[in-house]
Scaffold this motif. Structure first.
Motif, PDB file in Angstrom:
ATOM      1  N   ALA A 181       0.394  11.819 -12.693  1.00  0.00           N
ATOM      2  CA  ALA A 181       0.158  10.404 -12.981  1.00  0.00           C
ATOM      3  C   ALA A 181       1.370   9.570 -12.573  1.00  0.00           C
ATOM      4  N   VAL A 182       2.579  10.098 -12.829  1.00  0.00           N
ATOM      5  CA  VAL A 182       3.798   9.407 -12.407  1.00  0.00           C
ATOM      6  C   VAL A 182       3.823   9.283 -10.879  1.00  0.00           C
ATOM      7  N   GLY A 183       3.454  10.372 -10.174  1.00  0.00           N
ATOM      8  CA  GLY A 183       3.437  10.347  -8.722  1.00  0.00           C
ATOM      9  C   GLY A 183       2.432   9.352  -8.166  1.00  0.00           C
ATOM     10  N   ALA A 184       1.246   9.309  -8.761  1.00  0.00           N
ATOM     11  CA  ALA A 184       0.224   8.368  -8.296  1.00  0.00           C
ATOM     12  C   ALA A 184       0.681   6.931  -8.492  1.00  0.00           C
ATOM     13  N   ALA A 185       1.283   6.655  -9.661  1.00  0.00           N
ATOM     14  CA  ALA A 185       1.785   5.301  -9.919  1.00  0.00           C
ATOM     15  C   ALA A 185       2.930   4.962  -8.966  1.00  0.00           C
ATOM     16  N   GLY A 186       3.828   5.934  -8.733  1.00  0.00           N
ATOM     17  CA  GLY A 186       4.949   5.706  -7.819  1.00  0.00           C
ATOM     18  C   GLY A 186       4.498   5.463  -6.391  1.00  0.00           C
ATOM     19  N   ALA A 187       3.508   6.239  -5.927  1.00  0.00           N
ATOM     20  CA  ALA A 187       2.994   6.056  -4.572  1.00  0.00           C
ATOM     21  C   ALA A 187       2.342   4.685  -4.415  1.00  0.00           C
ATOM     22  N   THR A 188       1.627   4.249  -5.435  1.00  0.00           N
ATOM     23  CA  THR A 188       1.003   2.924  -5.404  1.00  0.00           C
ATOM     24  C   THR A 188       2.068   1.828  -5.335  1.00  0.00           C
ATOM     25  N   LEU A 189       3.152   2.019  -6.111  1.00  0.00           N
ATOM     26  CA  LEU A 189       4.246   1.044  -6.092  1.00  0.00           C
ATOM     27  C   LEU A 189       4.912   1.000  -4.716  1.00  0.00           C
ATOM     28  N   LEU A 190       5.124   2.184  -4.101  1.00  0.00           N
ATOM     29  CA  LEU A 190       5.725   2.219  -2.765  1.00  0.00           C
ATOM     30  C   LEU A 190       4.842   1.525  -1.741  1.00  0.00           C
ATOM     31  N   ALA A 191       3.533   1.773  -1.830  1.00  0.00           N
ATOM     32  CA  ALA A 191       2.619   1.117  -0.900  1.00  0.00           C
ATOM     33  C   ALA A 191       2.666  -0.394  -1.069  1.00  0.00           C
ATOM     34  N   ALA A 192       2.788  -0.849  -2.315  1.00  0.00           N
ATOM     35  CA  ALA A 192       2.871  -2.290  -2.559  1.00  0.00           C
ATOM     36  C   ALA A 192       4.169  -2.861  -2.001  1.00  0.00           C
ATOM     37  N   LEU A 193       5.284  -2.132  -2.184  1.00  0.00           N
ATOM     38  CA  LEU A 193       6.568  -2.604  -1.653  1.00  0.00           C
ATOM     39  C   LEU A 193       6.579  -2.620  -0.132  1.00  0.00           C
ATOM     40  N   GLN A 194       5.817  -1.700   0.493  1.00  0.00           N
ATOM     41  CA  GLN A 194       5.707  -1.662   1.957  1.00  0.00           C
ATOM     42  C   GLN A 194       4.681  -2.664   2.474  1.00  0.00           C
ATOM     43  N   ARG A 195       4.072  -3.406   1.559  1.00  0.00           N
ATOM     44  CA  ARG A 195       3.044  -4.403   1.891  1.00  0.00           C
ATOM     45  C   ARG A 195       1.844  -3.774   2.606  1.00  0.00           C
ATOM     46  N   GLN A 196       1.499  -2.564   2.149  1.00  0.00           N
ATOM     47  CA  GLN A 196       0.360  -1.850   2.719  1.00  0.00           C
ATOM     48  C   GLN A 196      -0.792  -1.730   1.725  1.00  0.00           C
ATOM     49  N   LEU A 197      -0.663  -2.367   0.574  1.00  0.00           N
ATOM     50  CA  LEU A 197      -1.691  -2.231  -0.459  1.00  0.00           C
ATOM     51  C   LEU A 197      -2.665  -3.409  -0.377  1.00  0.00           C
ATOM     52  N   ASN A 198      -3.234  -3.611   0.813  1.00  0.00           N
ATOM     53  CA  ASN A 198      -4.213  -4.676   0.966  1.00  0.00           C
ATOM     54  C   ASN A 198      -5.603  -4.173   0.543  1.00  0.00           C
ATOM     55  N   ARG A 199      -6.559  -5.048   0.614  1.00  0.00           N
ATOM     56  CA  ARG A 199      -7.903  -4.723   0.132  1.00  0.00           C
ATOM     57  C   ARG A 199      -8.526  -3.560   0.909  1.00  0.00           C
ATOM     58  N   LYS A 200      -8.373  -3.578   2.234  1.00  0.00           N
ATOM     59  CA  LYS A 200      -8.985  -2.529   3.049  1.00  0.00           C
ATOM     60  C   LYS A 200      -8.353  -1.167   2.757  1.00  0.00           C
ATOM     61  N   ASN A 201      -7.015  -1.123   2.734  1.00  0.00           N
ATOM     62  CA  ASN A 201      -6.350   0.144   2.447  1.00  0.00           C
ATOM     63  C   ASN A 201      -6.688   0.664   1.064  1.00  0.00           C
ATOM     64  N   LEU A 202      -6.768  -0.256   0.109  1.00  0.00           N
ATOM     65  CA  LEU A 202      -7.083   0.157  -1.264  1.00  0.00           C
ATOM     66  C   LEU A 202      -8.489   0.744  -1.341  1.00  0.00           C
ATOM     67  N   GLN A 203      -9.435   0.132  -0.622  1.00  0.00           N
ATOM     68  CA  GLN A 203     -10.794   0.675  -0.589  1.00  0.00           C
ATOM     69  C   GLN A 203     -10.817   2.059   0.053  1.00  0.00           C
ATOM     70  N   ASP A 204     -10.076   2.211   1.166  1.00  0.00           N
ATOM     71  CA  ASP A 204     -10.014   3.515   1.839  1.00  0.00           C
ATOM     72  C   ASP A 204      -9.390   4.583   0.941  1.00  0.00           C
ATOM     73  N   ILE A 205      -8.339   4.208   0.232  1.00  0.00           N
ATOM     74  CA  ILE A 205      -7.661   5.153  -0.664  1.00  0.00           C
ATOM     75  C   ILE A 205      -8.601   5.606  -1.776  1.00  0.00           C
ATOM     76  N   MET A 206      -9.281   4.661  -2.404  1.00  0.00           N
ATOM     77  CA  MET A 206     -10.183   5.007  -3.506  1.00  0.00           C
ATOM     78  C   MET A 206     -11.350   5.870  -3.029  1.00  0.00           C
ATOM     79  N   LEU A 207     -11.906   5.506  -1.861  1.00  0.00           N
ATOM     80  CA  LEU A 207     -13.046   6.250  -1.329  1.00  0.00           C
ATOM     81  C   LEU A 207     -12.632   7.673  -0.954  1.00  0.00           C
ATOM     82  N   SER A 208     -11.497   7.827  -0.270  1.00  0.00           N
ATOM     83  CA  SER A 208     -11.040   9.161   0.133  1.00  0.00           C
ATOM     84  C   SER A 208     -10.710  10.013  -1.081  1.00  0.00           C
TER      85      SER A 208
END
Length: 455
Positions: A269-296
């Motif tokens: 759970a810590v890793g999942a939260a950390g990865a999400t935070l890193l993606a947000a800091l890299q400005r890669q947590l847009n709507r399309k990427n988030l949908q792809d992540i959830m679906l995969s």
């Protein structure tokens, strides 16, 4: 002979292309139905199935699977691998074999960040292979190093394979103890396997890098240096930016497990939260990427649990036909005792790795042979690490290695399949050497868990 026929029917059906989960459950139910009609199977055994499925769905250890999958897929979308490769190329590219060493180190860090073999192989194939070929690397060495380092996700924690193995081996260990009349609550945990796999994984990484360096020294044209013109200041900043995010994430996940602050599930759970935070800091947590992540994540998780339920049905019918007695009698009748039995199991798992994924092998084969081998005195952590390294080797072995299929899908047509096969052979030998080292010195897998958990 019915348990053997069941296993053969599963392999044959899988080779015909049917889905794994439905094959396992369908073959088992077909044999159960036929056996009931012939008076060879007691259908009341199937009444245990709902309880087993409920146990799977309420298993807190398996909750780590979707969380680690979420972490890995999020990192794949957040360009962490791209930044890592650029940083390592800046550091080592100017030396002979430097790009190959960079690929190995990046693959190790990605394995410790994602734990997903396919994602690492594809990502490294897309990012590193064009650069290595452009810099004059031998195509066989380039493809071999990428495929080999991609499979490190099988052994370096946090690995999905180790999570699943930990749960299955825990049940097998308890069955082994009960078969000996020992009533104990001792189990082998996922954390034990994580810690036990660290040293073997690092040994393999150093052997990879040693081979690449030797190739660069013997044949400089196969792994030439790639000088990079950059100032020390910007390079230092780039190193910090590239290395800090994955190292912090790895430290948070593995550090929380090693220090006892979190269970593997909590660390996931810590890793999942950390990865999400890193993606947000890299400005890669847009709507399309988030949908792809959830679906995969949903697809992979559903696949894992569907296979687990199908394997549960299969194992229940297998035990209903007294398959465990067949395995027990066969292993105990072999000359050489536990050594011969373990050697045979390793060979069988290696061969099955050509046609089955690690999930099917973990859920089908290990529950059958695990209780018998552990009852013969094998250490469960050592046994689990041996299986993980063995499966990693089978994933890399032509012509059916899964890592080769992943890499072939992203490799240009100018590089032949034969070249890829030729490139992985030295790394297969390295993995077999690692497997032999663990077999000769079991403390490579057991020393660190003893230190961590006994102190």
């Amino acid at each position: 002979m019915i348990p053997l026929l069941m296993f053969a029917a599963v392999c044959l059906t899988l080779l015909m292309g049917y889905p794994v989960a439905f094959t396992l459950a369908g073959v088992a139910l077909a044999f159960a139905g036929g056996g009931t009609l012939l008076g060879l199977f007691d259908p009341s055994i199937l009444s245990n199935l709902p309880g087993r499925i409920f146990g799977i769905m309420s298993n807190e250890t398996l909750l780590a699977v979707p969380l680690f999958v979420l972490m890995g897929i999020t990192l794949e979308k957040s360009k962490v691998a791209e930044n890592l490769l650029d940083t390592m190329a800046q550091l080592f590219g100017r030396f002979p074999g430097g790009l190959g060493i960079s690929v190995t180190l990046v693959g190790m860090l990605l394995a410790a960040s994602t734990g997903i073999v396919g994602a690492t192989v594809v990502t490294m194939g897309l990012l590193a292979l064009p650069t290595m070929i452009k810099r004059g690397y031998d195509p066989a060495l380039a493809t071999g190093s990428i495929a080999a380092t991609g499979t490190l996700g099988q052994i370096i924690p946090p690995s999905i394979a180790l999570v699943l193995l930990g749960d299955v081996l825990s049940n097998a260990y308890q069955q082994a103890q009960l078969s000996q009349g020992i009533f104990s609550v001792d189990t082998v945990s996922v954390g034990d396997l994580f810690v036990g796999a660290i040293i073997p994984g690092l040994v393999m990484v150093f052997l990879y890098m040693g081979y690449i360096i030797c190739r660069a020294l013997i044949n400089p044209d196969h792994a030439p240096p790639a000088p990079v013109e950059t100032e020390s200041g910007p390079l230092l900043i780039q190193c910090i930016k590239g290395l800090a995010p994955p190292l912090l994430l790895i430290g948070a996940v593995l550090g929380s497990i090693l220090t006892g602050l979190a269970t593997p599930t909590e660390a996931a759970a810590v890793g999942a939260a950390g990865a999400t935070l890193l993606a947000a800091l890299q400005r890669q947590l847009n709507r399309k990427n988030l949908q792809d992540i959830m679906l995969s994540t949903t697809k992979v998780t559903c696949m894992v649990f569907a296979i687990l339920i199908g394997a549960t049905v299969f194992s229940l019918v297998f035990w209903g036909y007294n398959g465990e007695e067949l395995v027990h009698e066969f292993f105990h009748s072999m000359p050489g005792g536990a050594f011969s039995a373990m050697l045979l199991v390793m060979v069988v798992i290696f061969l099955l790795g050509f046609i089955l994924d690690f999930i099917e092998i973990t859920f089908v084969v290990v529950p059958i042979v695990g209780p018998v081998l552990l009852a013969m005195g094998l250490d469960p952590v050592w046994f689990g690490v041996m299986i993980a390294v063995n499966l990693q080797t089978s994933f890399l072995t032509p012509p059916f290695g899964f890592a080769l299929f992943y890499l072939r899908g992203v490799t240009p047509d100018s590089i032949s399949t034969t070249t890829i096969y030729r490139g992985v052979v030295p790394f297969i030998i390295i993995q077999l050497i690692t497997l032999a080292l663990i077999a000769i010195w079991p403390s490579l897998a057991t020393w660190l868990p003893d230190i961590v958990y006994n102190n």
